[in-house]
Design a protein around this motif. Structure first.
Motif, mmCIF file in Angstrom:
data_model
loop_
_atom_site.group_PDB
_atom_site.id
_atom_site.type_symbol
_atom_site.label_atom_id
_atom_site.label_comp_id
_atom_site.label_asym_id
_atom_site.label_seq_id
_atom_site.Cartn_x
_atom_site.Cartn_y
_atom_site.Cartn_z
ATOM 1 N N SER A 205 106.620 -4.978 108.320
ATOM 2 C CA SER A 205 106.047 -6.023 107.483
ATOM 3 C C SER A 205 105.255 -6.951 108.377
ATOM 4 O O SER A 205 105.449 -6.993 109.582
ATOM 5 C CB SER A 205 107.143 -6.794 106.741
ATOM 6 O OG SER A 205 108.032 -7.382 107.654
ATOM 7 N N ARG B 51 101.689 -7.786 109.977
ATOM 8 C CA ARG B 51 100.371 -7.248 110.291
ATOM 9 C C ARG B 51 100.331 -5.725 110.172
ATOM 10 O O ARG B 51 101.347 -5.057 110.238
ATOM 11 C CB ARG B 51 99.955 -7.670 111.697
ATOM 12 C CG ARG B 51 99.876 -9.183 111.873
ATOM 13 C CD ARG B 51 99.455 -9.555 113.274
ATOM 14 N NE ARG B 51 98.094 -9.091 113.562
ATOM 15 C CZ ARG B 51 97.485 -9.280 114.713
ATOM 16 N NH1 ARG B 51 98.127 -9.885 115.699
ATOM 17 N NH2 ARG B 51 96.256 -8.847 114.907
ATOM 18 N N SER B 52 99.119 -5.216 110.034
ATOM 19 C CA SER B 52 98.911 -3.772 109.995
ATOM 20 C C SER B 52 99.359 -3.154 111.311
ATOM 21 O O SER B 52 99.233 -3.758 112.383
ATOM 22 C CB SER B 52 97.430 -3.475 109.756
ATOM 23 O OG SER B 52 97.180 -2.109 109.993
ATOM 24 N N LEU B 53 99.848 -1.906 111.238
ATOM 25 C CA LEU B 53 100.288 -1.208 112.443
ATOM 26 C C LEU B 53 99.158 -0.473 113.149
ATOM 27 O O LEU B 53 99.371 0.085 114.216
ATOM 28 C CB LEU B 53 101.378 -0.199 112.083
ATOM 29 C CG LEU B 53 102.733 -0.753 111.621
ATOM 30 C CD1 LEU B 53 103.694 0.396 111.411
ATOM 31 C CD2 LEU B 53 103.271 -1.749 112.622
ATOM 32 N N SER B 54 97.981 -0.461 112.547
ATOM 33 C CA SER B 54 96.917 0.394 113.077
ATOM 34 C C SER B 54 96.507 0.027 114.495
ATOM 35 O O SER B 54 95.998 0.864 115.228
ATOM 36 C CB SER B 54 95.696 0.345 112.151
ATOM 37 O OG SER B 54 95.201 -0.985 112.069
ATOM 38 N N SER B 55 96.721 -1.222 114.898
ATOM 39 C CA SER B 55 96.337 -1.625 116.254
ATOM 40 C C SER B 55 97.549 -1.845 117.148
ATOM 41 O O SER B 55 97.472 -2.578 118.138
ATOM 42 C CB SER B 55 95.480 -2.884 116.196
ATOM 43 O OG SER B 55 96.180 -3.931 115.549
ATOM 44 N N TRP C 142 98.099 3.771 120.123
ATOM 45 C CA TRP C 142 97.262 3.396 118.984
ATOM 46 C C TRP C 142 95.799 3.684 119.231
ATOM 47 O O TRP C 142 95.030 3.911 118.297
ATOM 48 C CB TRP C 142 97.476 1.930 118.599
ATOM 49 C CG TRP C 142 96.784 0.909 119.468
ATOM 50 C CD1 TRP C 142 97.356 0.173 120.451
ATOM 51 C CD2 TRP C 142 95.416 0.489 119.395
ATOM 52 N NE1 TRP C 142 96.429 -0.675 121.011
ATOM 53 C CE2 TRP C 142 95.224 -0.515 120.383
ATOM 54 C CE3 TRP C 142 94.331 0.840 118.612
ATOM 55 C CZ2 TRP C 142 94.016 -1.147 120.600
ATOM 56 C CZ3 TRP C 142 93.113 0.203 118.826
ATOM 57 C CH2 TRP C 142 92.967 -0.763 119.796
ATOM 58 N N ASN D 93 99.616 4.612 108.590
ATOM 59 C CA ASN D 93 99.137 3.237 108.676
ATOM 60 C C ASN D 93 99.042 2.582 107.304
ATOM 61 O O ASN D 93 99.291 1.380 107.157
ATOM 62 C CB ASN D 93 97.785 3.183 109.368
ATOM 63 C CG ASN D 93 97.885 3.453 110.860
ATOM 64 O OD1 ASN D 93 98.940 3.251 111.458
ATOM 65 N ND2 ASN D 93 96.811 3.937 111.451
ATOM 66 N N ALA D 94 98.705 3.366 106.279
ATOM 67 C CA ALA D 94 98.586 2.812 104.931
ATOM 68 C C ALA D 94 99.920 2.282 104.426
ATOM 69 O O ALA D 94 99.985 1.266 103.728
ATOM 70 C CB ALA D 94 98.039 3.863 103.977
ATOM 71 N N LYS D 95 101.003 2.979 104.799
ATOM 72 C CA LYS D 95 102.342 2.553 104.391
ATOM 73 C C LYS D 95 102.991 1.640 105.420
ATOM 74 O O LYS D 95 104.122 1.189 105.229
ATOM 75 C CB LYS D 95 103.233 3.774 104.148
ATOM 76 C CG LYS D 95 102.792 4.634 102.982
ATOM 77 C CD LYS D 95 103.768 5.777 102.758
ATOM 78 C CE LYS D 95 103.355 6.599 101.548
ATOM 79 N NZ LYS D 95 104.285 7.749 101.316
ATOM 80 N N LYS D 96 102.310 1.402 106.516
ATOM 81 C CA LYS D 96 102.843 0.595 107.610
ATOM 82 C C LYS D 96 104.212 1.124 108.027
ATOM 83 O O LYS D 96 105.219 0.397 108.050
ATOM 84 C CB LYS D 96 102.903 -0.885 107.223
ATOM 85 C CG LYS D 96 101.521 -1.506 107.042
ATOM 86 C CD LYS D 96 101.523 -3.019 107.127
ATOM 87 C CE LYS D 96 102.219 -3.680 105.988
ATOM 88 N NZ LYS D 96 102.073 -5.162 106.031
#
Length: 124
Positions: free
Chosen positions: A25, A27-31, A53, A74-77
């Motif tokens: 929960s 921030r996004s995990l993508s970075s 990443w 990443n969409a579902k974090k």
């Protein structure tokens, strides 16, 4: 800030499988580079697997190569650890971790955020 919550641990017989999940929960995990560590009773917490990443590559400790697979959505974090052919020596509390740094990160101090852990017990 990133909050991490692991789930999916349990008791399984040797040779069985488990799938751990880590939900984030904030921030996004993508970075973020993401990792799984584990800690057995009386032992130091050790690196298990991670995803860099910046290039999306996964890497593993030698003892789990060919048996464990880490993935991320990443969409579902979320990140996952599929564990097959489990052995009694895989018994430990498994922790999810996140790092804002890129690269192949295997050390605890390189990770900024940690979950509370989920117990995995493999019986012989």
């Amino acid at each position: 800030q990133v909050q991490l919550v692991e789930s999916g641990g349990g008791l399984v017989q040797a040779g069985g499988s488990l799938r751990l999940s880590c939900a984030a929960s904030g921030r996004s995990l993508s970075s973020y580079s993401m990792a799984w560590f584990r800690q057995a009773p009386g032992k130091e917490r050790e690196f298990v697997a991670a995803i860099n990443w910046s290039d999306g590559n996964t890497y593993y400790v030698d003892s789990v190569k060919g048996r464990f697979t880490m993935s991320r959505d990443n969409a579902k974090k979320a990140v996952y650890l599929q564990m097959n052919s489990l052995k009694p020596e895989d018994t430990a509390v498994y922790y999810c971790a996140a790092s804002a740094s890129a690269g192949y990160l295997r050390m605890r101090f390189e990770y900024d955020y940690w979950g509370q852990g989920t117990q995995v017990t493999v019986s012989s």
